[in-house]
Design a protein around this motif. Structure first.
Motif, PDB file in Angstrom:
ATOM      1  N   TYR A 115       1.340  -5.089   6.481  1.00  0.00           N
ATOM      2  CA  TYR A 115       0.831  -3.937   6.757  1.00  0.00           C
ATOM      3  C   TYR A 115       0.303  -3.480   4.985  1.00  0.00           C
ATOM      4  O   TYR A 115      -0.880  -2.802   5.027  1.00  0.00           O
ATOM      5  CB  TYR A 115       1.758  -2.619   7.148  1.00  0.00           C
ATOM      6  N   GLY A 116       1.006  -3.290   4.174  1.00  0.00           N
ATOM      7  CA  GLY A 116       0.634  -2.968   2.885  1.00  0.00           C
ATOM      8  C   GLY A 116      -0.473  -3.905   2.253  1.00  0.00           C
ATOM      9  O   GLY A 116      -1.633  -3.246   1.829  1.00  0.00           O
TER      10      GLY A 116
ATOM     11  N   ARG B 210      -3.029  -5.079   3.971  1.00  0.00           N
ATOM     12  CA  ARG B 210      -4.202  -4.547   4.733  1.00  0.00           C
ATOM     13  C   ARG B 210      -4.795  -3.001   4.409  1.00  0.00           C
ATOM     14  O   ARG B 210      -5.794  -2.791   4.303  1.00  0.00           O
ATOM     15  CB  ARG B 210      -3.783  -4.622   6.430  1.00  0.00           C
ATOM     16  N   TYR B 211      -3.526  -2.289   4.114  1.00  0.00           N
ATOM     17  CA  TYR B 211      -3.861  -0.830   3.808  1.00  0.00           C
ATOM     18  C   TYR B 211      -4.477  -0.997   2.308  1.00  0.00           C
ATOM     19  O   TYR B 211      -5.352  -0.278   2.138  1.00  0.00           O
ATOM     20  CB  TYR B 211      -2.251  -0.150   3.554  1.00  0.00           C
TER      21      TYR B 211
ATOM     22  N   SER C  86      -7.820  -1.918   2.519  1.00  0.00           N
ATOM     23  CA  SER C  86      -8.946  -0.935   3.060  1.00  0.00           C
ATOM     24  C   SER C  86      -9.171  -0.082   2.284  1.00  0.00           C
ATOM     25  O   SER C  86     -10.378   0.753   2.238  1.00  0.00           O
ATOM     26  CB  SER C  86      -8.316  -0.428   4.340  1.00  0.00           C
TER      27      SER C  86
ATOM     28  N   GLU D  84       1.800   3.593   0.701  1.00  0.00           N
ATOM     29  CA  GLU D  84       0.346   4.286   0.652  1.00  0.00           C
ATOM     30  C   GLU D  84       0.256   5.231  -0.433  1.00  0.00           C
ATOM     31  O   GLU D  84      -0.909   5.328  -0.874  1.00  0.00           O
ATOM     32  CB  GLU D  84       0.616   5.298   1.836  1.00  0.00           C
TER      33      GLU D  84
ATOM     34  N   ALA E 106      -1.182   2.684  -3.243  1.00  0.00           N
ATOM     35  CA  ALA E 106      -2.390   2.380  -2.913  1.00  0.00           C
ATOM     36  C   ALA E 106      -3.611   3.417  -3.046  1.00  0.00           C
ATOM     37  O   ALA E 106      -4.710   3.173  -3.766  1.00  0.00           O
ATOM     38  CB  ALA E 106      -2.483   1.912  -1.319  1.00  0.00           C
ATOM     39  N   ARG E 107      -2.960   4.758  -2.966  1.00  0.00           N
ATOM     40  CA  ARG E 107      -3.935   5.830  -3.267  1.00  0.00           C
ATOM     41  C   ARG E 107      -4.030   5.896  -4.688  1.00  0.00           C
ATOM     42  O   ARG E 107      -5.310   6.361  -5.164  1.00  0.00           O
ATOM     43  CB  ARG E 107      -3.277   7.179  -2.632  1.00  0.00           C
TER      44      ARG E 107
END
Length: 239
Positions: free
Chosen positions: A128-129, A131-132, A135, A230, A233-234
């Motif tokens: 998931y990480g 992919r995130y 993205s 998340e 990533a941001r």
């Protein structure tokens, strides 16, 4: 206590006794042998024969073993999701989580590639990480197999993000060592800083929640890992 092999040796009377014991275990451990005989409509000799078949010398020993069996088989209490989340948030407000996230984001932002690794539920979140992060503009890959061929030139300016609740999974430790030796920087997300994975890392982000196990499986909440992934990533996206 009641293996399939033992149950297969029971005759009809013993089978009816077994069915009663299974349905009324909490009562049987406090009964006398004559009380059980009266309740099940069998003789005391049948009960004693039944006890010997389950490797007990008498009814008293049978009751002790039955109580131990019941205590071992108790379903553990499961914490509510709200309780786990509240614990994480409380510790987050008091700790240095934001600074760890910033340190991790800086390393990742300066890297040319990002590799996620993990096993079990951590592996699912690693995928998931990847992919995130992709993205949000940072191309990332999840690699499950430590023998997956990667050219060393792609690892020279890379960051590996390793996820592990315990930080002691041998598969993950081995994978980290291989990637580290090839020149990849290591960012780990674990439930504690005092673990092997954390010690191997350039930056470790610990989240400290109460570890939970159920039926020999680790079911520690992964909500903190989602939040940390998340958030990193941001921050990388800002860079």
């Amino acid at each position: 206590m009641f293996s399939n092999e033992v149950i297969s040796t029971f005759n009809d009377l013993e089978m009816s006794l077994y069915n009663y014991v299974i349905k009324n275990s909490d009562k049987v451990i406090y009964m006398r042998i004559r009380e059980l005989a009266k309740e099940t409509h069998v003789s005391t000799s049948t009960i004693l024969r039944f006890c010997r078949k389950v490797d007990c010398e008498g009814f008293s020993e049978f009751k002790v073993k039955l109580k131990l069996f019941l205590d071992k088989d108790q379903t553990p209490h499961l914490r509510s999701s709200q309780e786990s989340l509240s614990e994480f948030l409380e510790r987050t407000l008091k700790g240095n989580l934001d600074s760890y996230i910033m340190d991790a984001a800086k390393i990742i932002a300066d890297s040319d590639s990002v590799i996620f690794i993990g096993i079990g539920s951590s592996g699912i979140l690693a995928e998931y990480g990847a992919r995130y992060f992709s993205s949000l503009g940072k191309f990332s890959l999840y690699i499950k197999d430590p023998l997956f061929p990667i050219s060393a030139k792609y690892l020279q300016n890379s960051t590996t993000i390793a996820l592990s609740v315990s930080g002691e999974n041998r598969f993950t430790v081995t994978h980290i060592n291989q990637l580290k030796q090839e020149g990849s920087k290591i960012v780990s997300i674990t439930n504690s800083q005092h673990c092997t994975v954390a010690k191997l890392s350039d930056v470790n982000v610990p989240y400290y929640v109460t570890e939970e196990k159920y039926n020999n499986s680790n079911i520690t909440t992964q909500i903190p890992v989602m939040y940390i992934l998340e958030s990193i990533a941001r921050e990388v996206n800002k860079h």
